[in-house]
Scaffold this active site. Structure first.
Site, short mmCIF file in Angstrom:
data_model
loop_
_atom_site.label_atom_id
_atom_site.label_comp_id
_atom_site.label_asym_id
_atom_site.label_seq_id
_atom_site.Cartn_x
_atom_site.Cartn_y
_atom_site.Cartn_z
N CYS A 145 0.84 -1.19 0.00
CA CYS A 145 0.00 0.00 0.00
C CYS A 145 0.88 1.25 0.00
CB CYS A 145 -0.94 -0.01 1.21
SG CYS A 145 -2.04 1.42 1.23
N CYS A 148 -0.53 4.17 1.98
CA CYS A 148 -0.41 4.02 3.44
C CYS A 148 1.03 4.28 3.90
CB CYS A 148 -0.77 2.60 3.88
SG CYS A 148 -2.19 1.89 3.07
N ASP A 149 1.99 3.73 3.17
CA ASP A 149 3.35 3.67 3.71
C ASP A 149 4.37 4.55 2.99
OD1 ASP A 149 2.45 1.74 5.49
OD2 ASP A 149 2.86 0.11 4.10
#
Ligand code: NAP
Length: 346
Positions: A145, A148-149
């Site tokens: 992701c 997300c990261d």
């Protein structure tokens, strides 16, 4: 862990942000929800995909970020505080042709439910090569992701690799150019599956380079990723490339197999919610929330949002007559008159 009753008002299947948010709302509405949290497997554990994430920096309310597992524990505790009951089991079989609905769990439990909220999420697909799972679980620079990261400090000014040739890979690669020194897209063929506009945007970006006809055969690095071993899909030639991060973007698989065709799914297997801004499914009384019905946003906060919506939809459906009710095209409840079929929009 709690005992399930023979008949429950709301059964929630799944324990990610969507499931727990639905539980918080349903519990506060005194519907005494029961959550089947999942039994856990190699690719999915109770708590959902955030359990595989390290730092979560984009969930509102945590200005310094929060660990994925801690966030899920907090949501769980919050739901339990209001009387939610739960068990670590999967639902393995459903019968939505009967009412109250019938569900069977992996632990052999059988439960009747007045309403069901399906929040079983979707699993990111992984490559399944040596080193990948270990470094993904330890926060060693492997992720599925980018949104997300990608913004984490560890990825700043590094060479980052994205695997895949679809729209997700293009989007992830473009997103990562904000932080990376260079982004390598590694694709197993010599043309992208992505939409033309996304592919062209990626190909035109000065920080993006494509390694065509390559598959990753191993993720290298002990505590943190240092590189990838690659194989050319045409010549069979092996090579290595140094990278400081790997983002796998080869698609998701929604967890809908246990529904056995009883809810309408789209071509990719996601649950169809036919009414805009509602969580109703093709079966009145069954609602869907989170990544299992959303192949577009796939964020913890949007999953939580649809979990809230599903609980409110379930509460209203019960309050308006439950199985006597159907939905008009606007999503407003339409209650059938006694002895007549409920008709849309009337
Ligand atoms: P996708 O379209 O299924 O693409 C998956 C890609 O991963 C393909 O290029 C595939 O290669 C590759 N792949 C699959 N398994 C692999 C493996 N084991 N090893 C190496 N490569 C592998 O998935 P997606 O990109 O996640 O998109 C899913 C849907 O969401 C699509 O409909 C897409 O249009 C949509 N989407 C839209 C947007 C947007 O509009 N902004 C953004 C993201 C996603 P092959 O091509 O060789 O099969």
């Amino acid at each position: 862990m709690s005992e399930v009753r023979e008949r429950e008002k709301v059964v929630i299947v799944g324990s990610g942000p969507a499931g727990w948010t639905a539980a918080i709302y349903a519990a506060r509405a005194q519907l005494e929800p029961f959550v089947f949290e999942g039994a856990g497997s190699r690719t999915m554990i109770p708590g959902g995909q955030l359990m595989f994430t390290t730092e979560v920096e984009n969930f509102p309310g945590f200005k310094n970020g929060i660990q994925g597992q801690e966030l899920m524990m907090e949501m769980r505790e919050q739901a339990l505080r209001f009387g939610t009951r739960s068990v670590w089991e999967d639902i393995v079989e459903v019968d939505f042709s009967t009412y109250p609905f019938l569900l069977r769990s992996s632990g052999g439990k059988e439960v009747r439910a007045d309403t069901v909220i399906v929040a079983t999420g979707a699993n990111a697909r992984w490559l399944g090569v040596p080193g990948e799972e270990r470094l993904a679980q330890s926060g060693g620079g492997v992720s599925a992701c980018a949104v997300c990261d990608g913004a984490l400090p560890a990825f700043r000014d590094k060479v980052l690799a994205v695997v895949g040739g679809g729209d997700s890979a293009m989007e992830d690669a473009l997103y990562l150019t904000k932080f990376a020194r260079e982004v390598l897209i590694i694709h197993r063929r010599d043309e992208f599956r992505a939409s033309k506009i996304m592919a062209e945007r990626a190909l035109a970006h000065p920080k993006i380079r494509v390694l065509w006809n390559k598959v990753v055969t191993e993720v290298l690095g002990d505590e943190y990723i240092t590189g990838l071993r690659l194989k050319d899909t045409v010549t069979g030639e092996e090579s290595e490339v140094e990278v400081g991060g790997l983002f796998v973007a080869i698609g998701h698989t929604p967890n809908t197999a246990f529904l056995n065709g009883q809810l309408e799914l789209n071509e990719q297997g996601y649950i169809v919610t036919p009414v805009p801004w509602r969580t109703v499914t093709s079966v009145p009384g069954v609602f869907a929330a989170g990544d299992v019905m959303d192949d577009y946003y796939r964020q913890a906060v949007t999953a939580a949002g649809t979990g809230c919506m599903a609980a409110l939809d379930a509460e209203r459906w019960l309050a308006h007559g439950g199985p006597e009710e159907t939905y008009g095209t606007t999503g407003e409840p339409v209650v059938a008159e006694a002895g007549t079929e409920a008709s849309e929009g009337s």
